[in-house]
Design an enzyme around this catalytic site. Structure first.
Site, PDB file in Angstrom:
ATOM      1  N   LYS A   1       0.848  -1.195   0.000  1.00 50.80           N
ATOM      2  CA  LYS A   1       0.000   0.000   0.000  1.00 50.80           C
ATOM      3  C   LYS A   1       0.885   1.248   0.000  1.00 50.80           C
ATOM      4  O   LYS A   1       1.757   1.401   0.847  1.00 50.80           O
ATOM      5  CB  LYS A   1      -0.912   0.012   1.232  1.00 50.80           C
ATOM      6  CG  LYS A   1      -1.803   1.256   1.312  1.00 50.80           C
ATOM      7  CD  LYS A   1      -2.803   1.160   2.451  1.00 50.80           C
ATOM      8  CE  LYS A   1      -2.281   1.649   3.768  1.00 50.80           C
ATOM      9  NZ  LYS A   1      -2.143   3.120   3.864  1.00 50.80           N
TER      10      LYS A   1
ATOM     11  N   ASP B   1      -3.468   4.308  -2.013  1.00 50.43           N
ATOM     12  CA  ASP B   1      -4.373   4.765  -0.948  1.00 50.43           C
ATOM     13  C   ASP B   1      -4.339   6.295  -0.849  1.00 50.43           C
ATOM     14  O   ASP B   1      -3.723   6.862   0.047  1.00 50.43           O
ATOM     15  CB  ASP B   1      -3.931   4.104   0.370  1.00 50.43           C
ATOM     16  CG  ASP B   1      -4.726   4.570   1.577  1.00 50.43           C
ATOM     17  OD1 ASP B   1      -5.855   5.052   1.396  1.00 50.43           O
ATOM     18  OD2 ASP B   1      -4.209   4.448   2.708  1.00 50.43           O
TER      19      ASP B   1
ATOM     20  N   LYS C   1      -7.365   8.192  -1.366  1.00 48.54           N
ATOM     21  CA  LYS C   1      -8.697   8.630  -0.902  1.00 48.54           C
ATOM     22  C   LYS C   1      -9.192   9.875  -1.650  1.00 48.54           C
ATOM     23  O   LYS C   1      -9.475  10.914  -1.053  1.00 48.54           O
ATOM     24  CB  LYS C   1      -8.668   8.921   0.611  1.00 48.54           C
ATOM     25  CG  LYS C   1      -8.224   7.748   1.469  1.00 48.54           C
ATOM     26  CD  LYS C   1      -8.267   8.103   2.950  1.00 48.54           C
ATOM     27  CE  LYS C   1      -7.775   6.987   3.834  1.00 48.54           C
ATOM     28  NZ  LYS C   1      -6.307   6.781   3.755  1.00 48.54           N
TER      29      LYS C   1
ATOM     30  N   ASP D   1     -13.275  14.939  -4.348  1.00 47.43           N
ATOM     31  CA  ASP D   1     -13.287  16.220  -5.056  1.00 47.43           C
ATOM     32  C   ASP D   1     -14.537  16.245  -5.925  1.00 47.43           C
ATOM     33  O   ASP D   1     -15.372  15.355  -5.824  1.00 47.43           O
ATOM     34  CB  ASP D   1     -12.004  16.353  -5.903  1.00 47.43           C
ATOM     35  CG  ASP D   1     -11.514  17.794  -6.007  1.00 47.43           C
ATOM     36  OD1 ASP D   1     -12.360  18.676  -6.298  1.00 47.43           O
ATOM     37  OD2 ASP D   1     -10.318  18.033  -5.808  1.00 47.43           O
TER      38      ASP D   1
ATOM     39  N   THR E   1     -11.593   6.037  10.532  1.00 41.59           N
ATOM     40  CA  THR E   1     -11.668   5.347  11.828  1.00 41.59           C
ATOM     41  C   THR E   1     -11.293   6.267  12.989  1.00 41.59           C
ATOM     42  O   THR E   1     -11.566   5.961  14.139  1.00 41.59           O
ATOM     43  CB  THR E   1     -10.742   4.107  11.858  1.00 41.59           C
ATOM     44  OG1 THR E   1      -9.445   4.501  11.403  1.00 41.59           O
ATOM     45  CG2 THR E   1     -11.264   3.004  10.963  1.00 41.59           C
TER      46      THR E   1
ATOM     47  N   ARG F   1       3.220  -1.423  10.831  1.00 49.06           N
ATOM     48  CA  ARG F   1       4.376  -1.592  11.724  1.00 49.06           C
ATOM     49  C   ARG F   1       4.711  -3.021  12.134  1.00 49.06           C
ATOM     50  O   ARG F   1       5.889  -3.367  12.201  1.00 49.06           O
ATOM     51  CB  ARG F   1       4.189  -0.721  12.976  1.00 49.06           C
ATOM     52  CG  ARG F   1       4.513   0.739  12.686  1.00 49.06           C
ATOM     53  CD  ARG F   1       4.153   1.644  13.838  1.00 49.06           C
ATOM     54  NE  ARG F   1       2.723   1.896  13.886  1.00 49.06           N
ATOM     55  CZ  ARG F   1       2.179   2.980  14.414  1.00 49.06           C
ATOM     56  NH1 ARG F   1       2.951   3.901  14.956  1.00 49.06           N
ATOM     57  NH2 ARG F   1       0.882   3.152  14.411  1.00 49.06           N
TER      58      ARG F   1
END
Length: 232
Positions: A33, A60, A62, A65, A118, A209
């Protein structure tokens, strides 16, 4: 055809760091990603390099517009050849439809929507004037994405159960906030283990991570894959 369920989040600020990690991983074990920080720092050239190493890339960014602008961005991403890209469901029906129509039918690029970030809780939702509880809004926006012909949504693994029941087996659910059972929580509040996420109905797991900072990222990837392999 092999379909790796793990998407490794390349949360780096330089192409050098991203490529260094990618060289330690294997395309048949994971996808990658590329998010806003890395893409802003390195541009499409890095995406092309990762794809040249035979990795599937989830772009990614997002997009959110006016419909025409989002459509053009989606067309460019499909032309780049990414495996998956995402847009904001809050952009509304016209924007979602324009994005869907902009991706050529010959393209295998998946288009998914972000419903609610989130990080947003009830007070954030009230601030921007949205009605209802987060889970109701997520369901409504996921329904909108499906109605507009999108392939799926990004959701928390905790939301995956309801979404999977509602939208059936073919709707793609991409879940971030995944931590192996024995790892640190860091700054994610709503987290689940890879096993729980798959059991809840997740299609793909975004993991950062726990893999990128592991002493042996490839081994960690293999372990996580074997953890979920017998659940398929």
């Amino acid at each position: 055809m092999h379909d790796p369920r793990i998407i490794v989040a390349l949360d780096f600020s330089s192409a050098e760091d991203a490529l260094k990690l990618a060289r330690k991983l294997k395309p048949h074990l994971c996808r990658l990603k590329v998010g806003k920080e890395l893409f802003t720092a390195t541009g499409p050239q890095l995406v092309e390099k990762l794809m040249h190493m035979e990795f599937d890339v989830f772009l990614d960014l997002k997009f959110h517009d006016i419909p025409n602008t989002v459509a053009s961005a989606c067309k460019a991403a499909a032309h780049l050849g990414v495996w998956m890209m995402n847009i904001h469901a809050l952009g509304g029906r016209k924007m979602l439809t324009a994005a869907r129509e902009a991706i050529p039918q010959s393209s295998n690029t998946k288009l998914i929507a972000v419903t609610l970030l989130t990080s947003m809780d009830q007070s954030d939702i009230a601030d921007i004037g949205l009605q209802g509880k987060p889970e109701q809004i997520v369901m409504r926006l996921a329904q909108l994405a499906k109605d507009c012909g999108l392939d799926g949504v990004v959701c928390s693994a905790l939301e995956a159960t309801n979404l999977r029941q509602q939208f059936g087996a073919d709707f793609c659910l991409v879940t971030p906030g995944i931590r192996p059972a024995d790892s640190q929580v860091n700054d994610q509040k709503r987290i689940t283990t890879p096993q729980q996420a798959i059991e809840n109905g997740a299609s793909y797991l975004v993991i950062g991570r726990p893999i990128t900072q592991a002493s042996d990222p490839l081994l960690m990837c293999q372990q996580l894959n074997s953890e979920i392999a017998n659940l398929m």
